[in-house]
Structures are given as structure tokens and as C-alpha cells.
Design an enzyme around this catalytic site. Structure first.
Site, PDB file in Angstrom:
ATOM      1  CD  GLU A   1      48.229 -12.549 -15.127  1.00  0.00           C
ATOM      2  OE1 GLU A   1      48.598 -13.872 -15.068  1.00  0.00           O
ATOM      3  OE2 GLU A   1      47.360 -12.326 -15.550  1.00  0.00           O
TER       4      GLU A   1
ATOM      5  CE  LYS B   1      50.255 -15.899 -18.986  1.00  0.00           C
ATOM      6  NZ  LYS B   1      50.502 -15.332 -17.745  1.00  0.00           N
ATOM      7  N   PRO B   2      54.156 -18.131 -16.930  1.00  0.00           N
ATOM      8  CG  PRO B   2      56.301 -17.426 -15.590  1.00  0.00           C
ATOM      9  CD  PRO B   2      55.356 -17.328 -16.823  1.00  0.00           C
TER      10      PRO B   2
ATOM     11  CB  CYS C   1      41.991 -27.492  -8.399  1.00  0.00           C
ATOM     12  SG  CYS C   1      43.389 -28.792  -8.561  1.00  0.00           S
TER      13      CYS C   1
ATOM     14  CD  GLU D   1      44.820 -31.039 -15.750  1.00  0.00           C
ATOM     15  OE1 GLU D   1      44.347 -31.632 -14.561  1.00  0.00           O
ATOM     16  OE2 GLU D   1      45.059 -31.931 -16.759  1.00  0.00           O
TER      17      GLU D   1
ATOM     18  CD  GLU E   1      46.712 -33.757  -7.407  1.00  0.00           C
ATOM     19  OE1 GLU E   1      46.031 -33.542  -6.236  1.00  0.00           O
ATOM     20  OE2 GLU E   1      47.147 -32.725  -8.016  1.00  0.00           O
TER      21      GLU E   1
ATOM     22  CB  SER F   1      39.427 -19.851 -13.906  1.00  0.00           C
ATOM     23  OG  SER F   1      39.830 -18.972 -14.804  1.00  0.00           O
TER      24      SER F   1
HETATM   25  P1  NAD Z   1      43.102 -18.218 -14.315  1.00  0.00           P
HETATM   26  O1  NAD Z   1      42.384 -18.947 -15.152  1.00  0.00           O
HETATM   27  O2  NAD Z   1      42.910 -16.907 -14.051  1.00  0.00           O
HETATM   28  O3  NAD Z   1      44.579 -17.972 -14.826  1.00  0.00           O
HETATM   29  C1  NAD Z   1      45.490 -19.052 -15.144  1.00  0.00           C
HETATM   30  C2  NAD Z   1      46.656 -18.471 -16.014  1.00  0.00           C
HETATM   31  O4  NAD Z   1      45.880 -18.178 -17.572  1.00  0.00           O
HETATM   32  C3  NAD Z   1      47.362 -17.262 -15.891  1.00  0.00           C
HETATM   33  O5  NAD Z   1      48.794 -17.484 -16.238  1.00  0.00           O
HETATM   34  C4  NAD Z   1      46.726 -16.090 -16.808  1.00  0.00           C
HETATM   35  O6  NAD Z   1      47.626 -15.298 -17.046  1.00  0.00           O
HETATM   36  C5  NAD Z   1      46.381 -17.059 -17.945  1.00  0.00           C
HETATM   37  N1  NAD Z   1      45.343 -16.469 -18.741  1.00  0.00           N
HETATM   38  C6  NAD Z   1      44.214 -15.795 -18.238  1.00  0.00           C
HETATM   39  N2  NAD Z   1      43.548 -15.546 -19.680  1.00  0.00           N
HETATM   40  C7  NAD Z   1      44.020 -15.933 -20.563  1.00  0.00           C
HETATM   41  C8  NAD Z   1      43.897 -15.959 -21.996  1.00  0.00           C
HETATM   42  N3  NAD Z   1      42.753 -15.452 -22.219  1.00  0.00           N
HETATM   43  N4  NAD Z   1      44.464 -16.762 -22.718  1.00  0.00           N
HETATM   44  C9  NAD Z   1      45.584 -17.534 -22.131  1.00  0.00           C
HETATM   45  N5  NAD Z   1      45.999 -17.525 -20.871  1.00  0.00           N
HETATM   46  C10 NAD Z   1      45.226 -16.643 -20.051  1.00  0.00           C
HETATM   47  O7  NAD Z   1      43.431 -18.944 -12.997  1.00  0.00           O
HETATM   48  P2  NAD Z   1      44.122 -18.667 -11.559  1.00  0.00           P
HETATM   49  O8  NAD Z   1      43.322 -17.945 -10.968  1.00  0.00           O
HETATM   50  O9  NAD Z   1      45.504 -18.596 -11.707  1.00  0.00           O
HETATM   51  O10 NAD Z   1      44.026 -20.289 -10.716  1.00  0.00           O
HETATM   52  C11 NAD Z   1      43.015 -20.534 -10.091  1.00  0.00           C
HETATM   53  C12 NAD Z   1      41.958 -21.588 -10.882  1.00  0.00           C
HETATM   54  O11 NAD Z   1      42.922 -22.708 -11.159  1.00  0.00           O
HETATM   55  C13 NAD Z   1      41.042 -22.098 -10.009  1.00  0.00           C
HETATM   56  O12 NAD Z   1      39.865 -22.328 -10.784  1.00  0.00           O
HETATM   57  C14 NAD Z   1      41.824 -23.422  -9.731  1.00  0.00           C
HETATM   58  O13 NAD Z   1      40.623 -24.425  -9.307  1.00  0.00           O
HETATM   59  C15 NAD Z   1      42.299 -23.984 -10.951  1.00  0.00           C
HETATM   60  N6  NAD Z   1      43.305 -24.893 -10.893  1.00  0.00           N
HETATM   61  C16 NAD Z   1      43.090 -26.303 -11.092  1.00  0.00           C
HETATM   62  C17 NAD Z   1      44.040 -27.102 -11.233  1.00  0.00           C
HETATM   63  C18 NAD Z   1      43.731 -28.542 -11.867  1.00  0.00           C
HETATM   64  O14 NAD Z   1      44.848 -29.223 -11.968  1.00  0.00           O
HETATM   65  N7  NAD Z   1      42.517 -29.023 -12.246  1.00  0.00           N
HETATM   66  C19 NAD Z   1      45.193 -26.803 -10.294  1.00  0.00           C
HETATM   67  C20 NAD Z   1      45.266 -25.641  -9.957  1.00  0.00           C
HETATM   68  C21 NAD Z   1      44.478 -24.797 -10.055  1.00  0.00           C
END
Ligand code: NAD
Length: 478
Positions: free
Chosen positions: A177, A174-175, A283, A249, A442, A228
Site C-alpha cells: 500500500e 497485491k503490491p 533485507c 522471504e 544477490e 516482515s
Molecule cells: P510488511 O510485512 O509490513 O508488508 C509486506 C506486504 O504484506 C504488504 O503488501 C502488506 O500490505 C502485506 N500484509 C501485511 N499484513 C498482511 C496480512 N495479515 N496478510 C497478508 N498480507 C499482509 O513488510 P514491508 O514493511 O513492506 O517490508 C519490509 C520487510 O520486508 C523487512 O522486514 C524486510 O527485511 C523484508 N524484506 C525481505 C526480503 C527478502 O528477500 N527476504 C526482501 C525485501 C524485504
């Protein structure tokens, strides 16, 4: 007419006739690029069933054949690298040179994961019983759900799909949105690559509808999620229903420690570059700075100069720039709120400190703030934008103590010319990663994993690969 993306299930493009649609924006121009369906649970189930069916025969193939499929994908990515970079840049807002690095790194990553095909090894264990042999197998888990963020959206497809497929799993992705266009392009690139139907599936939609249905599906064996902390926590809740394994992650609040013996110019340049890379939406980029008092003024001045020199704007506007817009209006608002509240609590703006009005798009000025105390939100919450709060410390022990005082534990960095200081930091910083005299990026052969709320499990290298396997121990009495 605006494109409405379709899902990719069992090798077929499948449209969704009902439910809401979600608009996809160009964050530099505020224009609509495409739409996605908010795929409902019954179609998510169809994708999981297609993946489940395909996985059985996929797992029976010799691993080298699965690896060769990854290599066919990487070759196709290299042929189409410029097109991919354009699509990433347009929908996510990163500058074109960085989008090209992302496309190239994605191809290299798939090749790297393909190399593991001949190295997934079990063990033979010594038994306590006469005539018994104990075999320890590494086996695929089954169907993997890959839930992606938007910040490195194309690379994240490979980070989930590469290890999943080489280990014999199938996958439903699931990419985000925010960034579905690059995923749709990825699906197009699969045409003619002779990858069995159902091994790779994509479903578009919101987290609330599509993500939740996928993560709560009883036939998913592993949820590999990047995003997140709040979403990670929501995913753990639905995974608990089926005791589904999770690999999370999550976010970070990386401290950068600048010691009095550091190369000040280099430290300032690297920290600033880290904070403006992908508009601060990485991140493991530096999110807060602890600098030793004797060099604090000199360092802050060099840091402000580097931040001020950052050229920003529309990544596809025809000008050479260093930084694009933030991904959406909510991200811009969050940063504005954090900076305003820090100012009210006594932080002082050295440079930037406000929204940049370029006519359109989500632009924020590269910002340095000083007098930032540890108890301020700006020092504790993930900013995910081009803003660096700085705190002055009296010594290394204090810097390490403040650095560790965080609910996040993904990444940290230290600038010093003394190996003893570097080693002390490596031993005492409680983070999944520490960079000495550089910032983030990394290695694919490393292990990208966070402590505390930054996640569970990790990605990359041998340890990341093995997250996509389960074990099976067989006791053979002869
Ligand atoms: P997000 O958590 O808002 O969304 C990520 C994905 O989760 C999206 O595809 C979203 O549709 C999905 N999602 C949202 N609610 C959900 C639910 N209840 N059930 C299942 N899927 C759900 O995060 P974002 O805004 O896309 O990304 C930014 C965050 O990602 C930042 O906190 C960043 O630090 C983190 N991040 C971490 C890493 C790592 O490797 N640790 C890498 C990249 C980004």
C-alpha cells in the site's frame, strides 16, 4: 485531483466503489501522490477466479510461448525505464540511479526466468517392478498469490511473476500500500502485449483486508510473500486453514565481520555503502558489525568518515545525492526509538544519531554507534535504516558465535584476506547467504533464502524457480 488506482482483474481495470481508501505519499516531501482502494474479499475472490480460469489454458501452452510473453514485458520495461525509475523514486524514496538499476534488473530478471522455459525437466525413475516405468513430472501449482513489500517494489513484481508464469501458473499480485504507483504503471505496460486475460491480476489494498483475503483464499495454491516476520507469521496462520504452500522471504539482521587482516578502508566503504543503500531498507544489507579489537579504532573511524560523507535529501530535488528518505513516518519513529534506547543502554554515537530536519520528509542522519552489546535491541532487531551498531570482538570464533546468535538467518558478510578464515566463516555461519569481501546484491542465478525467522523456501535461480512447481509421479505398468 488525486488518482484513485483501480484493480486489474481478468484483463480489465476494475474500480472499487466501497470501503476505505489509503493515501500514497511522497516520503521526501510529505505530499499525497495517489490513493488506493482497500479491496474487499469479494473482489479478491473475483481476481482469484479470473486467475484460476486463465491458468488452465496458460499451462497448456508450450513453455517457450509463456517465456516469450515474459520477454515482451521485459522489452517494454526497457523502453520505459526512465519513467519507471521516476515513479519508483517518487513514491518509495530511493535515489534515481538506484531506481534505474531496479528497472533494468527487473527486465533482465524476466529474461533470465524466460530462459528456463526449455530447462524445466522431469525425471524417469528406475522401477522395482518388471515392465514398469516411473515418470516424475514438474507441473504448475495453479494460482499464485504474490504479496509484495515496498523496498524494491517493481523488481519484486518480476521476482514473483517471472517464475510463476514460466512454470505455467497464473498470478494475483497485491503490491504494498506504500508503493502502488509502480504497479499501476506495470499494468499499463502490459497493454498490447498479447498476454491472455486473467494470467496476471493486481489487487490493491491493506494487508489486513486485501492481503488477508488473498492469502486465505482456498483456490490459491502458493503464497509467495516478501516482507516482515510478523506478516509472514500472520500469513502462515491463514494459509494453515487451507494447507496452502507458503514461500516466505522475510527480514534480516545481517552481521558484518571485519577481521584483523582485512583491508580496513575497503571494508569500511562497503559496509557503509550497504547501510545507506536504499536508506538502509534492504533485507540483506549489513545491520550489525563485529570488528576484531586490534583494528577496531581504525575501522570505526573509517566507517564514520564514510557514513558522514553520505549526501542525503530529496531524490528528485535536482541535486546529486547518495540516499533518500525513509519510506514513512513510522519507519523514522522506529529508528529514532531504537537509537534512543541504545544510547540509554550505553551505546555511544560516533556520528549521526538523530532525525535530520530538512523541512519535509522522513530523513535520518547516517549513524554509527559503538559500545553496542549483544543484548541490546539495536543488535537484535531489524533497524531497516541508515544506522550501524558496532561491537568489538576478541577473535573470529567469538565473532561467528555472536553473528549466529540471532533469530534472523538471511545474510552475513566477512572481510578478510585469508582464504582459510573465509572458508571457516562460510562453514560456520548459519545464514542463507555469506558475502566475502563485499556486501549484499544477490545474483539472479543464486538462491536467496533465509534460515530461522528469515523465511521458508527462497527465490531466484533453479531452486527458486522450482518453488513454483508441484510434482506428479506416474507409474506406468506395461
Ligand atoms: P510488511 O510485512 O509490513 O508488508 C509486506 C506486504 O504484506 C504488504 O503488501 C502488506 O500490505 C502485506 N500484509 C501485511 N499484513 C498482511 C496480512 N495479515 N496478510 C497478508 N498480507 C499482509 O513488510 P514491508 O514493511 O513492506 O517490508 C519490509 C520487510 O520486508 C523487512 O522486514 C524486510 O527485511 C523484508 N524484506 C525481505 C526480503 C527478502 O528477500 N527476504 C526482501 C525485501 C524485504
Amino acid at each position: 485531483m488525486t488518482v484513485l488506482h483501480k484493480n486489474f482483474i481478468g484483463g480489465q481495470s476494475v474500480s472499487v466503489e466501497t470501503g476505505d481508501r489509503i493515501k500514497v505519499y511522497n516520503p521526501a516531501r510529505d505530499t499525497v501522490l495517489a490513493e488506493i482502494p482497500d479491496t474487499p474479499a469479494d473482489m479478491v475472490d473475483r481476481a482469484v477466479q479470473a486467475a484460476k480460469k486463465a491458468q488452465k489454458s496458460w499451462a497448456k501452452l508450450p513453455a517457450i510461448q509463456r517465456a516469450n510473453a515474459l520477454r515482451r514485458i521485459s522489452a517494454k520495461i526497457r523502453e520505459n525505464a526512465d519513467k519507471i525509475a521516476h515513479v519508483i523514486s517518487e513514491e518509495q524514496g530511493k535515489i534515481l540511479p538506484l531506481a534505474k538499476v531496479e528497472a533494468a534488473f527487473t527486465a533482465d530478471y524476466l529474461d533470465y526466468m524466460a530462459e528456463w522455459a526449455r530447462r524445466i525437466e522431469g525425471e524417469i525413475l528406475e522401477s522395482d517392478r518388471p515392465g514398469e516405468t516411473i515418470l516424475f513430472f514438474r507441473q504448475p501449482i495453479g494460482v499464485v498469490a504474490g504479496v509484495l513489500p515496498w523496498n524494491f517494489p517493481f523488481f519484486l513484481i518480476a521476482r514473483k511473476l517471472g517464475p510463476a508464469l514460466v512454470c505455467g501458473n497464473s498470478i494475483v499480485i497485491k503490491p504494498s500500500e506504500e508503493t502502488p504507483n509502480n504497479a499501476a504503471l506495470f499494468v499499463n505496460l502490459l497493454t498490447g502485449l498479447d498476454i491472455p486475460d486473467g494470467v496476471i491480476n493486481f489487487v490493491h489494498g491493506s494487508g489486513r483486508t486485501t492481503g488477508d483475503a488473498l492469502c486465505g483464499h482456498p483456490d490459491v495454491g502458493l503464497i509467495s510473500f516478501t516482507g516482515s516476520v510478523a506478516t509472514g507469521s500472520a500469513i502462515m496462520k491463514v494459509a494453515a486453514k487451507n494447507i496452502t504452500k507458503v514461500n516466505l522471504e522475510l527480514g534480516g539482521k545481517a552481521p558484518a565481520i571485519v577481521c584483523k587482516d582485512a583491508d580496513i578502508a575497503q571494508a569500511a566503504k562497503f559496509v557503509a555503502a550497504s547501510r545507506t543503500l536504499n536508506t538502509g531498507q534492504v533485507c540483506n544489507a549489513a545491520e550489525r558489525v563485529y570488528v576484531e579489537r586490534p583494528i577496531a579504532d581504525k575501522f570505526v573511524s573509517a566507517l564514520a568518515d564514510s557514513m558522514k560523507a553520505t549526501r542525503f535529501g530529496d531524490p528528485l530535488g535536482g541535486k546529486e545525492i547518495d540516499m533518500g528518505p525513509l519510506v514513512n513516518k513510522a519507519a523514522l519513529q522506529k529508528i529514532e526509538d531504537l537509537v534512543e534506547s541504545a544510547k540509554k543502554q550505553g551505546a555511544e554515537v560516533v556520528t549521526g544519531g538523530k532525525v535530520a530536519n530538512l523541512g519535509a520528509g522522513n530523513h535520518y542522519e547516517p549513524t554509527v554507534l559503538v559500545n553496542c552489546r549483544q543484548d541490546m535491541d539495536i543488535m537484535r532487531k531489524e533497524i531497516f535504516g541508515p544506522v550501524l551498531p558496532v561491537n568489538v570482538v576478541e577473535n573470529l570464533d567469538q565473532a561467528i558465535e555472536l553473528a549466529n546468535d540471532s533469530e534472523y538467518g538471511l545474510t552475513s558478510s566477512i572481510y578478510t584476506n585469508d582464504i582459510r578464515t573465509a572458508m571457516k566463516a562460510c562453514n560456520e555461519l548459519t545464514f542463507g547467504e555469506t558475502y566475502v569481501n563485499r556486501e549484499n546484491f544477490e545474483a539472479m542465478q543464486g538462491f536467496h533464502a533465509g534460515n530461522r525467522k528469515s523465511g521458508i523456501g527462497g527465490a531466484d535461480g533453479k531452486h527458486g524457480l522450482l518453488e513454483y512447481t508441484t510434482t506428479h509421479v506416474c507409474y506406468i505398468q506395461t
